[in-house]
Design a protein around this motif. Structure first.
Motif, PDB file in Angstrom:
ATOM      1  N   PHE A 200      -1.879  -1.677  24.992  1.00 37.30           N
ATOM      2  CA  PHE A 200      -0.883  -2.685  25.492  1.00 37.30           C
ATOM      3  C   PHE A 200      -0.385  -2.352  26.819  1.00 37.30           C
ATOM      4  O   PHE A 200       0.058  -3.213  27.700  1.00 37.30           O
ATOM      5  CB  PHE A 200       0.394  -2.823  24.643  1.00 37.30           C
TER       6      PHE A 200
ATOM      7  N   ASP B 130       1.708 -13.462  30.285  1.00 37.29           N
ATOM      8  CA  ASP B 130       2.847 -13.305  29.200  1.00 37.29           C
ATOM      9  C   ASP B 130       3.333 -11.438  29.091  1.00 37.29           C
ATOM     10  O   ASP B 130       3.854 -11.140  28.314  1.00 37.29           O
ATOM     11  CB  ASP B 130       2.110 -13.252  28.026  1.00 37.29           C
TER      12      ASP B 130
ATOM     13  N   SER C  58       6.143  -9.756  26.585  1.00 35.30           N
ATOM     14  CA  SER C  58       5.723  -8.747  25.567  1.00 35.30           C
ATOM     15  C   SER C  58       6.334  -7.631  25.376  1.00 35.30           C
ATOM     16  O   SER C  58       6.271  -6.653  24.495  1.00 35.30           O
ATOM     17  CB  SER C  58       4.068  -8.391  25.994  1.00 35.30           C
TER      18      SER C  58
ATOM     19  N   TYR D  35       7.861  -5.822  22.210  1.00 34.39           N
ATOM     20  CA  TYR D  35       7.181  -5.220  21.097  1.00 34.39           C
ATOM     21  C   TYR D  35       7.417  -3.658  21.226  1.00 34.39           C
ATOM     22  O   TYR D  35       7.816  -2.998  22.118  1.00 34.39           O
ATOM     23  CB  TYR D  35       5.609  -5.480  21.660  1.00 34.39           C
TER      24      TYR D  35
ATOM     25  N   ASP E  67       3.048 -10.033  17.411  1.00 35.46           N
ATOM     26  CA  ASP E  67       3.956  -8.982  18.004  1.00 35.46           C
ATOM     27  C   ASP E  67       4.963  -9.512  18.909  1.00 35.46           C
ATOM     28  O   ASP E  67       6.042  -9.327  19.157  1.00 35.46           O
ATOM     29  CB  ASP E  67       3.206  -7.876  18.822  1.00 35.46           C
ATOM     30  N   TYR E  68       4.512 -10.587  19.458  1.00 34.95           N
ATOM     31  CA  TYR E  68       5.419 -11.505  20.479  1.00 34.95           C
ATOM     32  C   TYR E  68       4.754 -12.939  20.482  1.00 34.95           C
ATOM     33  O   TYR E  68       3.438 -13.125  20.243  1.00 34.95           O
ATOM     34  CB  TYR E  68       5.529 -10.745  21.885  1.00 34.95           C
TER      35      TYR E  68
ATOM     36  N   SER F 256       2.718 -15.442  21.568  1.00 35.68           N
ATOM     37  CA  SER F 256       1.635 -15.793  22.676  1.00 35.68           C
ATOM     38  C   SER F 256       0.412 -16.035  22.044  1.00 35.68           C
ATOM     39  O   SER F 256      -0.018 -14.923  21.186  1.00 35.68           O
ATOM     40  CB  SER F 256       1.695 -14.596  23.595  1.00 35.68           C
TER      41      SER F 256
ATOM     42  N   ASN G 229      -1.535 -12.693  22.143  1.00 38.41           N
ATOM     43  CA  ASN G 229      -1.337 -11.657  21.179  1.00 38.41           C
ATOM     44  C   ASN G 229      -2.232 -11.901  20.120  1.00 38.41           C
ATOM     45  O   ASN G 229      -2.462 -10.815  19.287  1.00 38.41           O
ATOM     46  CB  ASN G 229       0.059 -11.561  20.988  1.00 38.41           C
TER      47      ASN G 229
END
Length: 547
Positions: free
Chosen positions: A146, A183, A187, A190, A450-451, A453, A456
């Protein structure tokens, strides 16, 4: 978040907050928070809520937790820069503002006077040091991926401090990315981006067993985590954000089976469950009329066949994966096994995510086609005749036996090979075998967003070297399309690249898509105000309970 323990997860399609991922030159996130609510009844404010969960795979370090059992706990005891409301919209939590002019360079200002439950300040250093720890190669954190877009991150050498993170003052830090990222702001809610208190660095291993957070709840005691049994949380009075608990705490019980948690729900011995056993899917909404939920969520289910397995490398493996995919009757399985509470997959993401499409090129490999399956299998046999038995590993504590049996029977009947499920007693045991690469069969996988998108559902699972890339898939063309999509500040343009990347996945099939989940949950008679979030997890802090 990878490989949730149960097969009945999570929730619904909503657009992003109007302020999130806005065009370059405007404020990304600012002023999204409101004053905390505090007017709850004294009975509800002290009652402990109980719910189902699973034993976390690892110690509770935010950057090393990428599965639902641990994530459910971390999201309750930590607070990041932002949080996601029930509809997936983004709201400030610890952040006062997050500014960018170009979706590449960000300035973060924190709210003043925020602390962890032990009194350590939530300051710029608490975020920057935690992120640097998560990104450093030597620390081997599962969620290091990430931080890849931050300037100074490296997959080749250990970097203790990324050049793209700078502490300006106690409440301000800056983030410089390698390139614009479509994005990134989205994010930041997360768990990989949570802060850590100064005390964590005294003994990070011990901290993982009894973490000190800054969220709505905290551990009830140093030994609140009773391994393989439960974890007990109480209200964190130092938390000043919007997610103010309307109850006195949360007991997360690590049930051995979904049948056990459902039996406790029927006896009013557990308050809320977010998984219903297959045997009750057809009846639970009638039994818990007015106290149940069945709604679409950001969850994708699959199984992975690593290329390292015999017969699944190179061209032979590509043919066999396609044959196996065509041999699965997803429509029948979702109707019969899941009573229509699943939807056959059309891609590798989720229908509840903006940018989703059912018409990605190559998705016809998911169609049930016995003749095509047999033809492809024969082509693979011409390269190297099949030997052995095809198995799918799964965790027996998650209610998967029925669908695994149905899938393997479908494969067996169409392809004329031996195929069966391979159960592991617990989720943690299965995940350990998968993570350390000692598992020698195909295995159940899945993803809870996780978010919200498309990226993701793609990058963390199939990107080269990604922390949740359990099958060690690698395709430079796929990686390049992901990188190109992320570099675009316009989300619609980015989604076009992500969809293009999926066409490669349909050829390589690093995982075999199965179906999209709904959240199937119910609650007892003592609780009210129960709402399930976009990612299928109940909003525990909103639940009220009568004594």
């Amino acid at each position: 978040m990878s490989f949730s323990p149960g097969g009945t997860l999570q929730i619904k399609k909503f657009g992003l907050a109007a302020t999130a991922l806005a065009a370059a030159g405007v404020l990304v996130l600012a002023g999204c928070s409101s004053s905390p609510e505090s007017d709850t009844s004294s009975a509800s404010a002290t009652a402990i809520i109980s719910t189902n969960g699973s034993e976390p795979q690892n110690p509770l370090i935010p950057t090393n937790t990428n599965e639902v059992g641990g994530g459910k706990i971390l999201d309750s005891i930590f607070a990041g820069l932002v949080y996601y409301a029930a509809d997936g919209s983004v709201h400030n939590d610890m952040a006062e503002s997050i500014d960018t002019e170009d979706s590449q360079h960000y300035t973060v200002k924190l709210k003043a006077d925020q602390t962890f439950s032990n009194g350590d300040p939530v300051d710029a250093e608490s975020f920057v040091k935690a992120w640097n720890y998560g990104a450093a190669l030597d620390n081997a954190q599962l969620s290091s991926y990430f931080f890849e877009s931050i300037e100074g991150f490296s997959w080749d050498e250990n970097v203790e401090e990324m050049s793209g993170l700078k502490v300006v003052d106690d409440l301000t830090f800056t983030i410089d990315l390698v390139s614009p990222q479509s994005d990134f702001a989205l994010s930041l809610g997360y768990s990989a981006f949570y802060p850590l208190p100064a005390s964590a660095w005294d003994d990070i291993d011990a901290f993982g067993q009894a973490p000190i957070g800054n969220g709505p709840y905290k551990l009830a005691s140093d030994d609140a985590w009773q391994h393989n049994e439960k974890i007990s949380l109480v209200v964190n009075d130092t938390y000043q954000g919007d997610r103010q608990p309307k109850n006195g705490g949360l007991d997360i019980i690590f049930y051995a089976t979904q049948d056990a948690s459902y039996a406790d729900l029927q006896g009013d011995n557990v308050d809320v469950v977010d998984q219903i056993p297959g045997s009750a899917l057809a009846s639970y909404q009638d039994e818990f009329d007015g106290r149940s939920v069945n709604q679409a969520v950001a969850v994708f289910q699959s199984f992975t066949i690593p290329a390292r397995l015999e017969h699944f490398g190179g061209e032979e493996g590509e043919l066999r994966r396609a044959a196996i995919s065509h041999a699965i009757n997803r429509e029948e399985i979702t109707d019969v096994i899941f009573s229509g509470t699943r939807t056959p997959a059309h891609d590798f993401t989720s229908p509840v995510i903006d940018g989703y499409s059912e018409d990605v090129e190559g998705s016809d490999v998911l169609d049930f086609d016995e003749a095509k399956a047999q033809e492809l299998w024969a082509e693979a046999d011409a390269i190297s005749p099949w030997t052995g038995e095809f198995k799918i590993a799964y965790n027996a504590d998650g209610g998967h036996a029925e669908w695994v049996d149905a899938v393997t029977n479908s494969i067996k009947n169409v392809l004329g090979i031996e195929a069966s499920g391979d159960p592991y007693p617990t989720f943690a045991e299965a995940r350990t075998k998968i993570t350390d690469r000692t598992i020698q069969t195909a295995f159940r996988t899945g993803w809870q967003g996780d978010y919200p998108s498309l990226y993701n559902f793609l990058g963390p699972i199939y990107g080269t070297g990604a922390g949740s890339n359990d099958g060690d898939y690698s395709n430079p063309e796929f990686d390049a399309l992901l990188a190109e999509g992320r570099s675009l500040s316009d989300l619609d343009a980015a989604n076009e690249k992500f969809q293009e990347a999926q066409t490669i996945l349909f050829t390589d099939l690093p995982a075999i898509p199965l179906w999209y989940s709904t959240v199937n949950g119910a609650w007892g008679t003592k609780v009210s105000n129960v709402e399930f979030g976009w990612n299928s997890v109940p909003l525990y802090y909103e639940i009220e309970k009568s004594e």
